[in-house]
Write a protein that holds these residues in place. Structure first.
Motif, PDB file in Angstrom:
ATOM      1  N   ASP A 262       0.868  -1.184   0.000  1.00 49.49           N
ATOM      2  CA  ASP A 262       0.000   0.000   0.000  1.00 49.49           C
ATOM      3  C   ASP A 262       0.903   1.232   0.000  1.00 49.49           C
ATOM      4  OD1 ASP A 262      -1.475   2.225   0.735  1.00 49.49           O
ATOM      5  OD2 ASP A 262      -2.812   1.130   2.074  1.00 49.49           O
ATOM      6  N   GLU A 263       1.020   1.842  -1.183  1.00 50.41           N
ATOM      7  CA  GLU A 263       1.924   2.990  -1.359  1.00 50.41           C
ATOM      8  C   GLU A 263       1.159   4.303  -1.372  1.00 50.41           C
ATOM      9  OE1 GLU A 263       5.278   2.850  -1.624  1.00 50.41           O
ATOM     10  OE2 GLU A 263       5.608   0.690  -1.863  1.00 50.41           O
ATOM     11  N   VAL A 264      -0.024   4.292  -0.747  1.00 49.17           N
ATOM     12  CA  VAL A 264      -0.864   5.501  -0.769  1.00 49.17           C
ATOM     13  C   VAL A 264      -0.131   6.696  -0.147  1.00 49.17           C
ATOM     14  CG1 VAL A 264      -2.986   6.491   0.221  1.00 49.17           C
ATOM     15  CG2 VAL A 264      -3.055   4.282  -0.946  1.00 49.17           C
ATOM     16  N   GLN A 265       0.651   6.469   0.892  1.00 48.37           N
ATOM     17  CA  GLN A 265       1.408   7.572   1.485  1.00 48.37           C
ATOM     18  C   GLN A 265       2.871   7.569   1.048  1.00 48.37           C
ATOM     19  OE1 GLN A 265       0.813   8.872   5.466  1.00 48.37           O
ATOM     20  NE2 GLN A 265      -1.360   8.404   5.480  1.00 48.37           N
ATOM     21  N   THR A 266       3.415   6.393   0.772  1.00 51.08           N
ATOM     22  CA  THR A 266       4.874   6.292   0.595  1.00 51.08           C
ATOM     23  C   THR A 266       5.341   6.381  -0.851  1.00 51.08           C
ATOM     24  OG1 THR A 266       4.488   3.910   0.690  1.00 51.08           O
ATOM     25  CG2 THR A 266       5.382   4.947   2.673  1.00 51.08           C
TER      26      THR A 266
ATOM     27  N   HIS B 243      13.890   6.189  -1.847  1.00 49.28           N
ATOM     28  CA  HIS B 243      13.280   5.298  -2.843  1.00 49.28           C
ATOM     29  C   HIS B 243      12.087   5.952  -3.504  1.00 49.28           C
ATOM     30  CE1 HIS B 243      15.027   2.776   0.437  1.00 49.28           C
ATOM     31  NE2 HIS B 243      15.659   2.281  -0.595  1.00 49.28           N
ATOM     32  N   PHE B 244      11.794   5.505  -4.730  1.00 46.79           N
ATOM     33  CA  PHE B 244      10.606   6.012  -5.414  1.00 46.79           C
ATOM     34  C   PHE B 244       9.343   5.384  -4.819  1.00 46.79           C
ATOM     35  CE2 PHE B 244       7.547   6.458  -8.888  1.00 46.79           C
ATOM     36  CZ  PHE B 244       7.682   7.816  -9.140  1.00 46.79           C
ATOM     37  N   TRP B 245       9.444   4.075  -4.503  1.00 46.48           N
ATOM     38  CA  TRP B 245       8.348   3.359  -3.818  1.00 46.48           C
ATOM     39  C   TRP B 245       8.863   2.943  -2.447  1.00 46.48           C
ATOM     40  CZ3 TRP B 245       4.082   3.899  -6.534  1.00 46.48           C
ATOM     41  CH2 TRP B 245       4.129   3.902  -7.922  1.00 46.48           C
ATOM     42  N   GLY B 246       8.000   2.970  -1.471  1.00 46.28           N
ATOM     43  CA  GLY B 246       8.408   2.555  -0.128  1.00 46.28           C
ATOM     44  C   GLY B 246       8.911   1.119  -0.079  1.00 46.28           C
ATOM     45  N   TRP B 247       8.308   0.241  -0.923  1.00 43.05           N
ATOM     46  CA  TRP B 247       8.713  -1.183  -0.876  1.00 43.05           C
ATOM     47  C   TRP B 247      10.170  -1.363  -1.245  1.00 43.05           C
ATOM     48  CZ3 TRP B 247      10.768  -3.296  -5.199  1.00 43.05           C
ATOM     49  CH2 TRP B 247      10.388  -2.805  -6.451  1.00 43.05           C
TER      50      TRP B 247
ATOM     51  N   PHE C  23      -1.962   2.848  -4.955  1.00 42.61           N
ATOM     52  CA  PHE C  23      -1.520   4.230  -4.795  1.00 42.61           C
ATOM     53  C   PHE C  23      -2.729   5.157  -4.761  1.00 42.61           C
ATOM     54  CE2 PHE C  23      -1.612   3.328  -9.373  1.00 42.61           C
ATOM     55  CZ  PHE C  23      -2.339   4.399  -9.864  1.00 42.61           C
ATOM     56  N   ALA C  24      -2.526   6.382  -4.304  1.00 45.21           N
ATOM     57  CA  ALA C  24      -3.579   7.427  -4.321  1.00 45.21           C
ATOM     58  C   ALA C  24      -2.928   8.736  -3.875  1.00 45.21           C
ATOM     59  CB  ALA C  24      -4.754   7.050  -3.431  1.00 45.21           C
ATOM     60  N   LYS C  25      -3.624   9.507  -3.076  1.00 46.63           N
ATOM     61  CA  LYS C  25      -3.129  10.764  -2.488  1.00 46.63           C
ATOM     62  C   LYS C  25      -2.300  11.619  -3.448  1.00 46.63           C
ATOM     63  CE  LYS C  25      -3.440   9.568   2.413  1.00 46.63           C
ATOM     64  NZ  LYS C  25      -4.520  10.375   2.952  1.00 46.63           N
ATOM     65  N   GLY C  26      -0.952  11.591  -3.319  1.00 45.42           N
ATOM     66  CA  GLY C  26      -0.106  12.593  -3.947  1.00 45.42           C
ATOM     67  C   GLY C  26      -0.122  12.662  -5.465  1.00 45.42           C
TER      68      GLY C  26
END
Ligand code: PLP
Length: 427
Positions: free
Chosen positions: A240-244, A252-256, A270-273
């Motif tokens: 869940d990269e909604v915040q990260t 990193h580009f993705w939190g994972w 993803f979402a938010k930003g």
């Protein structure tokens, strides 16, 4: 005027729709990293509308893209070819690192996670999901069913069977005293043990850095270690990269990617930003998983031309200006400054995070007990001094959350840190 609006808000909107501040704020406009209230007061924005204003307020490229698209066509539905949607899907698929990626656009993070759960449970023919303690993934009936944070769990009814795993919170809980390697080993052993007692789950869903939970995270590599265990058993990993997502964590580009030695997750949400305030959410998965549904599915407002035009302009700006690099540099300076400030305050238990995603956990001096009243007081004091921040946390709401737009300048970081210095000293 604002008081009148507050009365009207309270009379017509749900009681559980919380407002910040004893005297709630009405924001009327913004520019860059600043916003203004209805009385004309300016604030440095260190929360970006819950990490949603990702690049900057009133970014000219986004404003122009929205106005231009709005003057042509706002929406046509996914029954017709939609050029901005295909353009953005191609960019995101390529950035995801997921092979043969397909992208489905939704209107929110909740709907994205619900879709990921639908895909994983259909693909694996299992109603069981692993989630992290202290997690938050959205407000729908399905998403609440995988929420490990009591403050955001209004019901225990659920369409899913959910098992909660250790690891999302490094410095609290039964393994907190272990070093990073031992902590990871203990969480992996717990996961294996859990899997021995249950029917095969569909997926594990995790936020690389827990957002609502107070910007907590496991040691780097934990999800890679989990992934090895899951992979052997065919269980999917949903990040869940909604915040990260999109470089917020700087490194990193993705939190994972802090965990990525064995490659990307099976599903990313993803979402938010990405929309910089326009309602864009989405799911990325390899074609085999995305295409496993055997009935039609549609999100009427997912991928509308106007939101996709905004997303494209926003993403282009982010990449062309290396805002991930900016988050790493300016976020690195900011966290160092805040650690120095915190070292002088008996109220601060921990300053944590990476990039422009920084948490300050407050406890009662001399104890390890969460101090939600100090967190509320800090929010009020910061606002009075012209700084907007957020709060969160699992053990009561005692973590100050700092997540400015990724274009934050060094001068603005210094300005915010100086205010937080005064705020923490005044507690
Ligand atoms: C990690 C995470 N996932 C999902 C959601 C839900 O997103 P939305 O509020 O857009 O439905 C949130 C919202 O805060 C979030 O922080």
């Amino acid at each position: 005027m604002t008081h009148d609006l507050l009365g009207r808000h309270r009379a017509v909107l749900p009681d559980w729709l919380a407002l910040y501040y004893e005297d709630p704020l009405e924001l009327t406009h913004g520019e860059g990293r600043y916003v203004w209230d209805a009385a004309g007061r300016r604030y440095l924005d260190f929360f970006g509308g819950i990490l949603t204003t990702m690049t900057a307020h009133a970014l000219p490229e986004v404003a122009k893209a929205v106005a231009g698209q709005a003057g042509r066509l706002l929406h046509s539905s996914t029954l017709y070819l939609n050029r901005p949607m295909v353009d953005l899907a191609e960019r995101i698929a390529q950035l995801s690192g997921i092979p043969d990626a397909r992208v489905f656009f939704t209107t929110s993070g909740t709907e994205a996670n619900d879709t990921a759960l639908l895909l994983a449970t259909a693909y694996r023919r299992s109603d069981t999901v692993l989630a992290m303690r202290n997690s938050y993934h959205g407000r729908s009936f399905g998403a609440i069913g995988i929420t490990g944070n009591r403050g955001w769990s209004p019901t225990s009814l659920s369409p899913l069977r959910t098992l909660y795993v250790h690891g999302g919170v490094r410095t609290r809980g039964p393994y907190a005293h272990l070093d990073d390697r031992e902590f990871t080993a203990a969480c992996v052993a717990d996961l294996k043990d859990l899997l021995g007692h249950t029917r095969p789950p569909a997926a594990l869903i995790a936020e690389p850095v827990q957002g609502v939970g107070g910007f907590t995270s496991p040691p780097d590599g934990l999800y890679a270690a989990f992934r090895d265990v899951l992979h052997e058993r065919g269980i999917l990993w949903i990040s869940d990269e909604v915040q990260t997502g999109w470089g917020r964590t700087g490194d990193h580009f993705w939190g994972w990617q802090a965990h990525g030695r064995s490659g990307p997750p099976d599903i990313v949400t993803f979402a938010k930003g990405i929309g910089n305030g326009m309602s864009i959410g989405g799911v990325i998965a390899r074609a085999e998983i995305m295409n496993c549904l055997d009935a039609n599915s549609i999100s009427t407002f997912g991928g509308t031309q106007v939101t996709m035009a905004a997303g494209l302009a926003n993403l282009t700006h982010l990449l062309e200006h290396d805002l991930q690099g900016n988050a790493r540099r300016v976020g690195g300076l900011l966290i160092e400054r805040l650690r120095a400030v915190a070292a002088r305050s008996p109220h601060v238990r921990e300053v944590r995070g990476r990039g422009l995603m920084i948490g300050i956990e407050l406890t009662r001096p001399g104890t390890d007990e969460a101090d939600p009243r100090a967190a509320s007081a800090a929010l009020e004091e910061a606002r009075a001094a012209g700084l907007l921040i957020g709060k969160g946390g699992g053990h009561d709401t005692s973590v100050l959350r700092i997540a400015p737009p990724l274009s934050l300048t060094v001068a603005e970081a210094e300005e915010g840190a100086a205010i937080l210095d005064r705020v923490l000293s005044s507690l």
